[in-house]
Design a protein around this motif. Structure first.
Motif, mmCIF file in Angstrom:
data_model
loop_
_atom_site.group_PDB
_atom_site.id
_atom_site.type_symbol
_atom_site.label_atom_id
_atom_site.label_comp_id
_atom_site.label_asym_id
_atom_site.label_seq_id
_atom_site.Cartn_x
_atom_site.Cartn_y
_atom_site.Cartn_z
ATOM 1 N N LEU A 67 46.092 8.697 10.855
ATOM 2 C CA LEU A 67 46.375 7.616 9.736
ATOM 3 C C LEU A 67 47.754 7.820 9.165
ATOM 4 C CD1 LEU A 67 43.340 7.332 10.020
ATOM 5 C CD2 LEU A 67 42.828 7.656 7.411
ATOM 6 N N LEU A 68 48.237 6.683 9.225
ATOM 7 C CA LEU A 68 49.856 6.593 8.554
ATOM 8 C C LEU A 68 49.960 5.344 7.890
ATOM 9 C CD1 LEU A 68 51.648 4.779 10.701
ATOM 10 C CD2 LEU A 68 50.768 6.248 11.982
ATOM 11 N N MET A 69 51.083 5.201 7.116
ATOM 12 C CA MET A 69 51.357 4.061 6.326
ATOM 13 C C MET A 69 53.045 3.869 6.611
ATOM 14 S SD MET A 69 49.971 4.365 2.498
ATOM 15 C CE MET A 69 50.634 2.872 2.201
ATOM 16 N N ASP A 70 53.362 2.636 6.579
ATOM 17 C CA ASP A 70 54.570 2.175 6.521
ATOM 18 C C ASP A 70 55.152 1.147 5.710
ATOM 19 O OD1 ASP A 70 53.880 0.110 7.783
ATOM 20 O OD2 ASP A 70 54.999 0.301 9.564
ATOM 21 N N PHE A 71 56.165 0.808 5.333
ATOM 22 C CA PHE A 71 56.567 -0.415 4.217
ATOM 23 C C PHE A 71 57.506 -1.333 4.982
ATOM 24 C CE2 PHE A 71 54.741 1.914 0.633
ATOM 25 C CZ PHE A 71 54.605 3.206 1.104
ATOM 26 N N ILE A 72 57.191 -2.689 4.878
ATOM 27 C CA ILE A 72 58.114 -3.603 5.471
ATOM 28 C C ILE A 72 58.346 -4.438 4.486
ATOM 29 C CG2 ILE A 72 57.166 -3.681 7.740
ATOM 30 C CD1 ILE A 72 54.934 -5.602 6.802
ATOM 31 N N PRO A 73 59.860 -4.821 4.480
ATOM 32 C CA PRO A 73 60.442 -5.627 3.372
ATOM 33 C C PRO A 73 59.844 -7.222 3.449
ATOM 34 C CG PRO A 73 62.275 -4.829 5.015
ATOM 35 C CD PRO A 73 60.772 -4.449 5.544
ATOM 36 N N LEU A 74 59.766 -7.462 2.187
ATOM 37 C CA LEU A 74 58.817 -8.663 2.154
ATOM 38 C C LEU A 74 59.825 -10.104 2.533
ATOM 39 C CD1 LEU A 74 56.185 -8.220 -0.755
ATOM 40 C CD2 LEU A 74 55.668 -9.696 1.416
ATOM 41 N N ASP A 75 60.912 -9.945 2.116
ATOM 42 C CA ASP A 75 61.984 -10.884 2.723
ATOM 43 C C ASP A 75 63.427 -10.379 2.766
ATOM 44 O OD1 ASP A 75 62.933 -10.402 -0.130
ATOM 45 O OD2 ASP A 75 61.456 -11.637 -1.089
ATOM 46 N N ASP A 76 64.349 -11.299 2.878
ATOM 47 C CA ASP A 76 65.511 -10.627 2.941
ATOM 48 C C ASP A 76 66.608 -10.860 1.980
ATOM 49 O OD1 ASP A 76 65.734 -13.397 3.064
ATOM 50 O OD2 ASP A 76 66.826 -13.420 4.972
#
Lengths: 233, 233
Positions: A67-76
DNA sequence: CCCTTTTCACCTAGGTGGTAAGAT
DNA sequence: ATCTTACCACCTAGGTGAAAAGGG
């Protein structure tokens, strides 16, 4: 609520295609989200509050999963907190279309303030109990309370690196540990991802929205020292 | 020091036959052992001090291993602390032959006082990081600081159940996780055990030897509140 | 009498936001 | 002016032996 992944779940391995994840503390997440969640980032690393926790189902009890998590930018975009006229130069004080109007309070709100910083390498956080059997993961709530956020680009503690004043969407991934020899070839089939929109947040080095601060103080046990007045069990 | 297992290491799987374990904090263990180590057991479970810690080598970096501990009675006797004449009935006040003379201090010492209680089921404690690769286990010291001792025969917290006033020898086991189908048939070849004589101890509900108490207070950080007088870095 | 249980003050270890100083 | 850092008091959480009370 329940959140499946974005694109159609076709072509997934049988060990993950029925996997489901329910976000825990959903009402608290939504309460923060209505105000515009902020998460502190520090050089040493800071935990998230609320903690990201899920209840899993639909796994193969006897199979191994990571199980893992990451974080993605919601916009630029890069943001600043204030009232449009503060400006040095070409700040237009335009509300980002993706930020709901309700983010504005008391004459201050989040304003787009230029293009995003170049994104960091994009680290992931493995749940420390990984790998473990499906039965173990489903037995109780899975909590990512060891995950820490940092703004230190040179961090060597394995923390998640984020840019302050940028917005992020946490993602959660269930990865089936494929015992087959050339399992790399099936990697794209062996995981399932979950995104809960109510967990998106703004990374900050200090809280900007005072209502967020008050909700953190009211709901985080470690901030009890800042509560004043009537106790609320 | 280094401790191999008792009987000849013949017939062991290649993944464990070269495994070695060095006891950490050896000089502290020996200091306690010279006085006669005592370990508190409670209903809720109590950690050991010193903590059992080992540095591993000789594992296959890429293979999976499970690490665990168990505790075996050192003899079939029950003990009491005092001076022989205390007696109700047939207490002979005879020093157990396996207890060195140096266990006696200040007119009090450990005396055999009858046959041992029937042994509990004999639980084991798996290191919570199990299973993990050999490389991971060898990277740093392996610490069993989550292990707790209890005298509650009905314990349902998974703690190690011991009889108070009985002597025990901690044992440490390295188990190779055999990927072969019918690996149960090779189970006897897939583990290697280590016993460090300096870690043997008497289980007690309250310390009997005052010198043990003082050494615990002097060396356990959590007991700093009971230290008086000169600081010793 | 001997052993066990319970409660307690005093620690370690580490997670909070406030605050003031520092950086750009 | 805005964002970041370092330090702090104040919490949670839990590991100590002392002391007094409880039990056979």
């Amino acid at each position: 609520g329940w959140a499946g992944e974005g694109p159609g779940a076709g072509g997934k391995n049988q060990h993950v295609c029925h996997a489901a994840a329910r976000l825990e503390m959903g009402s608290l997440w939504e309460e923060f989200n209505r105000l515009g969640t902020e998460m502190i980032v520090t050089k040493a690393g800071r935990r998230m509050f609320p903690t990201f926790q899920v209840k899993l189902s639909g796994l193969d009890p006897l199979a191994d999963y990571v199980l893992l998590m990451d974080f993605i930018p919601l916009d630029d975009k890069r943001y600043r907190w204030g009232w449009g006229s503060g400006g040095r130069g070409p700040d237009l004080g335009v509300l980002s279309p993706s930020l709901p109007r309700r983010y504005a309070f008391h004459s201050s709100s989040w304003l787009a303030a230029g293009r995003a910083e170049p994104a960091a390498p994009g680290r992931v956080h493995f749940h420390p109990d990984s790998p473990a059997k499906g039965a173990q993961w489903m037995r109780q709530i899975v909590s990512f309370d060891k995950l820490k956020l940092t703004n230190n680009l040179l961090d060597d503690n394995g923390h998640i690196i984020l840019n302050s004043m940028h917005r992020y969407q946490p993602r959660f991934h269930v990865v089936f540990v494929d015992p087959r020899r050339d399992s790399e070839r099936f990697a794209h089939q062996n995981f399932k991802s979950f995104s809960f929109p109510e967990t998106q947040f703004m990374a900050v080095t200090a809280y900007q929205n005072h209502r967020i601060t008050q909700l953190k103080i009211a709901s985080n046990p470690f901030a009890k020292g800042f509560r004043d007045g009537d106790p609320e069990p």
